[in-house]
Motif scaffolding. Structure first.
Motif, PDB file in Angstrom:
ATOM      1  N   ARG A 137      95.818  36.532 -50.657  1.00 17.26           N
ATOM      2  CA  ARG A 137      93.708  35.866 -50.546  1.00 17.26           C
ATOM      3  C   ARG A 137      94.529  33.571 -50.786  1.00 17.26           C
ATOM      4  NH1 ARG A 137      89.223  35.800 -50.187  1.00 17.26           N
ATOM      5  NH2 ARG A 137      87.238  35.065 -51.102  1.00 17.26           N
ATOM      6  N   GLU A 138      94.201  33.080 -50.108  1.00 17.79           N
ATOM      7  CA  GLU A 138      94.337  31.833 -50.250  1.00 17.79           C
ATOM      8  C   GLU A 138      95.486  31.970 -51.319  1.00 17.79           C
ATOM      9  OE1 GLU A 138      90.153  30.719 -52.042  1.00 17.79           O
ATOM     10  OE2 GLU A 138      89.316  31.105 -50.141  1.00 17.79           O
ATOM     11  N   GLY A 139      96.824  32.637 -50.560  1.00 14.41           N
ATOM     12  CA  GLY A 139      98.471  32.066 -52.269  1.00 14.41           C
ATOM     13  C   GLY A 139      98.220  33.105 -52.602  1.00 14.41           C
ATOM     14  N   ARG A 140      97.092  33.873 -53.331  1.00 13.03           N
ATOM     15  CA  ARG A 140      97.349  34.921 -54.364  1.00 13.03           C
ATOM     16  C   ARG A 140      97.421  35.932 -53.953  1.00 13.03           C
ATOM     17  NH1 ARG A 140      92.602  31.759 -55.152  1.00 13.03           N
ATOM     18  NH2 ARG A 140      91.546  33.879 -54.848  1.00 13.03           N
ATOM     19  N   VAL A 141      98.055  37.388 -54.986  1.00 11.45           N
ATOM     20  CA  VAL A 141      97.702  38.878 -54.240  1.00 11.45           C
ATOM     21  C   VAL A 141      97.071  38.866 -54.366  1.00 11.45           C
ATOM     22  CG1 VAL A 141      99.286  40.394 -55.529  1.00 11.45           C
ATOM     23  CG2 VAL A 141     100.610  38.264 -55.772  1.00 11.45           C
ATOM     24  N   ALA A 142      96.714  40.388 -53.733  1.00  8.66           N
ATOM     25  CA  ALA A 142      95.608  40.448 -53.524  1.00  8.66           C
ATOM     26  C   ALA A 142      95.783  42.199 -53.256  1.00  8.66           C
ATOM     27  CB  ALA A 142      95.252  40.755 -52.324  1.00  8.66           C
ATOM     28  N   LEU A 143      95.023  42.734 -54.243  1.00  6.92           N
ATOM     29  CA  LEU A 143      94.953  43.833 -54.796  1.00  6.92           C
ATOM     30  C   LEU A 143      94.703  44.916 -53.407  1.00  6.92           C
ATOM     31  CD1 LEU A 143      94.312  46.703 -56.307  1.00  6.92           C
ATOM     32  CD2 LEU A 143      92.251  46.243 -56.400  1.00  6.92           C
ATOM     33  N   ASP A 144      93.913  44.871 -52.168  1.00  4.91           N
ATOM     34  CA  ASP A 144      93.540  45.144 -51.231  1.00  4.91           C
ATOM     35  C   ASP A 144      94.394  45.281 -50.640  1.00  4.91           C
ATOM     36  OD1 ASP A 144      92.588  42.511 -51.305  1.00  4.91           O
ATOM     37  OD2 ASP A 144      92.311  42.906 -49.567  1.00  4.91           O
ATOM     38  N   ASP A 145      94.848  44.433 -50.278  1.00  3.86           N
ATOM     39  CA  ASP A 145      96.856  44.437 -49.178  1.00  3.86           C
ATOM     40  C   ASP A 145      97.118  45.428 -50.104  1.00  3.86           C
ATOM     41  OD1 ASP A 145      94.730  42.938 -47.351  1.00  3.86           O
ATOM     42  OD2 ASP A 145      96.516  40.848 -48.017  1.00  3.86           O
ATOM     43  N   LEU A 146      98.242  45.249 -51.158  1.00  6.53           N
ATOM     44  CA  LEU A 146      98.661  45.999 -51.496  1.00  6.53           C
ATOM     45  C   LEU A 146      98.788  47.382 -51.490  1.00  6.53           C
ATOM     46  CD1 LEU A 146      99.783  44.668 -55.164  1.00  6.53           C
ATOM     47  CD2 LEU A 146     101.771  45.159 -53.565  1.00  6.53           C
ATOM     48  N   LEU A 174      89.415  48.810 -52.438  1.00  2.63           N
ATOM     49  CA  LEU A 174      88.917  48.324 -52.042  1.00  2.63           C
ATOM     50  C   LEU A 174      87.670  47.125 -52.717  1.00  2.63           C
ATOM     51  CD1 LEU A 174      91.215  48.969 -49.805  1.00  2.63           C
ATOM     52  CD2 LEU A 174      89.137  48.274 -48.179  1.00  2.63           C
ATOM     53  N   GLN A 175      86.983  48.022 -53.079  1.00  2.00           N
ATOM     54  CA  GLN A 175      85.307  47.199 -53.342  1.00  2.00           C
ATOM     55  C   GLN A 175      85.878  47.099 -54.783  1.00  2.00           C
ATOM     56  OE1 GLN A 175      82.638  50.502 -53.524  1.00  2.00           O
ATOM     57  NE2 GLN A 175      82.284  50.652 -52.079  1.00  2.00           N
ATOM     58  N   ALA A 176      87.124  46.931 -55.677  1.00  2.00           N
ATOM     59  CA  ALA A 176      87.600  46.652 -56.768  1.00  2.00           C
ATOM     60  C   ALA A 176      87.636  45.022 -56.472  1.00  2.00           C
ATOM     61  CB  ALA A 176      88.105  47.014 -57.436  1.00  2.00           C
ATOM     62  N   SER A 177      88.410  44.941 -54.920  1.00  2.00           N
ATOM     63  CA  SER A 177      89.524  43.084 -55.089  1.00  2.00           C
ATOM     64  C   SER A 177      88.201  42.313 -54.878  1.00  2.00           C
ATOM     65  CB  SER A 177      90.024  43.852 -53.060  1.00  2.00           C
ATOM     66  OG  SER A 177      88.934  43.914 -52.719  1.00  2.00           O
ATOM     67  N   GLU A 178      88.884  41.221 -54.459  1.00  2.00           N
ATOM     68  CA  GLU A 178      88.467  40.071 -54.621  1.00  2.00           C
ATOM     69  C   GLU A 178      88.161  39.603 -53.563  1.00  2.00           C
ATOM     70  OE1 GLU A 178      89.763  35.465 -56.124  1.00  2.00           O
ATOM     71  OE2 GLU A 178      91.401  36.787 -55.997  1.00  2.00           O
ATOM     72  N   ALA A 179      88.474  39.548 -52.046  1.00  2.00           N
ATOM     73  CA  ALA A 179      87.928  39.852 -51.130  1.00  2.00           C
ATOM     74  C   ALA A 179      86.957  40.749 -51.037  1.00  2.00           C
ATOM     75  CB  ALA A 179      89.153  40.226 -50.096  1.00  2.00           C
ATOM     76  N   ALA A 180      86.715  41.792 -51.566  1.00  2.00           N
ATOM     77  CA  ALA A 180      85.330  42.165 -51.445  1.00  2.00           C
ATOM     78  C   ALA A 180      83.816  42.086 -52.097  1.00  2.00           C
ATOM     79  CB  ALA A 180      85.236  44.260 -52.147  1.00  2.00           C
ATOM     80  N   LEU A 181      84.419  41.746 -53.223  1.00  2.00           N
ATOM     81  CA  LEU A 181      83.600  40.618 -53.878  1.00  2.00           C
ATOM     82  C   LEU A 181      83.040  39.253 -52.975  1.00  2.00           C
ATOM     83  CD1 LEU A 181      85.422  41.066 -57.672  1.00  2.00           C
ATOM     84  CD2 LEU A 181      83.419  42.201 -56.985  1.00  2.00           C
ATOM     85  N   ALA A 182      83.753  38.738 -52.605  1.00  4.22           N
ATOM     86  CA  ALA A 182      83.296  37.595 -51.884  1.00  4.22           C
ATOM     87  C   ALA A 182      82.443  37.501 -50.457  1.00  4.22           C
ATOM     88  CB  ALA A 182      84.437  36.674 -51.271  1.00  4.22           C
ATOM     89  N   LEU A 183      82.719  38.865 -49.789  1.00  2.10           N
ATOM     90  CA  LEU A 183      82.205  39.424 -48.554  1.00  2.10           C
ATOM     91  C   LEU A 183      80.356  39.968 -49.497  1.00  2.10           C
ATOM     92  CD1 LEU A 183      85.003  41.414 -46.085  1.00  2.10           C
ATOM     93  CD2 LEU A 183      83.972  39.329 -46.027  1.00  2.10           C
ATOM     94  N   ARG A 184      80.788  40.647 -50.688  1.00  4.38           N
ATOM     95  CA  ARG A 184      79.523  40.947 -51.213  1.00  4.38           C
ATOM     96  C   ARG A 184      78.329  39.447 -50.849  1.00  4.38           C
ATOM     97  NH1 ARG A 184      81.011  44.367 -56.439  1.00  4.38           N
ATOM     98  NH2 ARG A 184      81.504  45.750 -54.606  1.00  4.38           N
TER      99      ARG A 184
END
Length: 235
Positions: free
Chosen positions: A138-147, A184-194
């Motif tokens: 996610r924008e150059g940072r490691v993403a929990l959801d992808d891992l 997935l709900q704990a990931s930064e990507a999910a928080l942004a979508l919320r």
């Protein structure tokens, strides 16, 4: 036979079989487009490139900050896939489509997600004995959801006799002991979508083995990477 997991892409480092993972949401949505009948996907390296690549009667899809950019036909939601039968989708996203371009030069490139985890592992195993699972991040940072998703796909590869190599693979596999939606709900990507009212997309992205459609790289069209549906079958 072996596989490894890169938490972020390493441009120029890939020569064999690569599975690109951007589960929230680009690789999930890309497969959904093909499942809905799209003839092909053209992944652009930027929004500007996507606008330039779009041909007549083609569909322009993408996102900025999780939302559909001005002038685009679709956003980046796996729930927006109607009316695509026989059409080509030109797509550009913040992380996923850029990750696909970062692995250009690999012999085979597939797009993986939770929804097609078993099918993409099956196709990757068919194509080679060494597989790199490359997380978009996610924008150059490691993403929990992808891992986590790479770990789920890695487990499917293990079932086919592949050995995990390196700490990235070990870490990804350890994450798989947790339920997919919870992770997935704990990931930064999910928080942004919320924050932009798209939590339902996260629930869609967390569905494991929902279908057997695998996008497979088929060559370039201008700056765009063309993906078509591989031979993996619907369950």
């Amino acid at each position: 036979m072996r596989f490894w997991v890169d938490p972020l892409p390493r441009p120029g480092a890939y020569a064999g079989v690569v599975v690109v993972v951007d589960v929230i949401r680009a690789t999930t949505t890309a497969a959904a487009y093909l499942r809905a009948g799209a003839r092909a996907l053209v992944l652009a390296p930027s929004l500007e490139a996507a606008r330039a690549l779009k041909g007549r009667e083609e569909v322009l899809a993408g996102e900025v900050g999780g939302l559909r950019p001005p002038g685009f036909d679709l956003g980046n939601s796996p729930r927006e896939v109607a009316g695509l039968e026989g059409r080509t989708v030109v797509m550009a996203t913040t992380n996923g489509t850029r990750a696909a371009h970062a692995v250009r030069g690999a012999r085979a490139i597939l797009l993986g997600s939770l929804q097609n985890a078993t099918a993409v592992a099956q196709e990757a195993a068919r194509l080679g004995e060494e597989v790199a699972l490359v997380c978009a991040g996610r924008e150059g940072r490691v993403a929990l959801d992808d891992l986590y998703t790479a770990g789920i796909i890695g487990k499917r590869l293990q079932e086919r006799g592949f050995r995990p190599m390196g700490d990235g693979a070990v870490l990804a596999l350890l994450l798989t002991h947790q339920p997919p939606l919870e992770v997935l709900q704990a990931s930064e990507a999910a928080l942004a979508l919320r924050e932009v009212g798209l939590s339902a997309d996260v629930e869609a992205c967390a569905r494991v083995d929902a279908h057997g459609v695998v996008p497979l790289y088929a060559g370039f069209r201008g700056e765009g990477m063309v993906f078509r549906r591989a031979d993996a079958q619907e369950p």
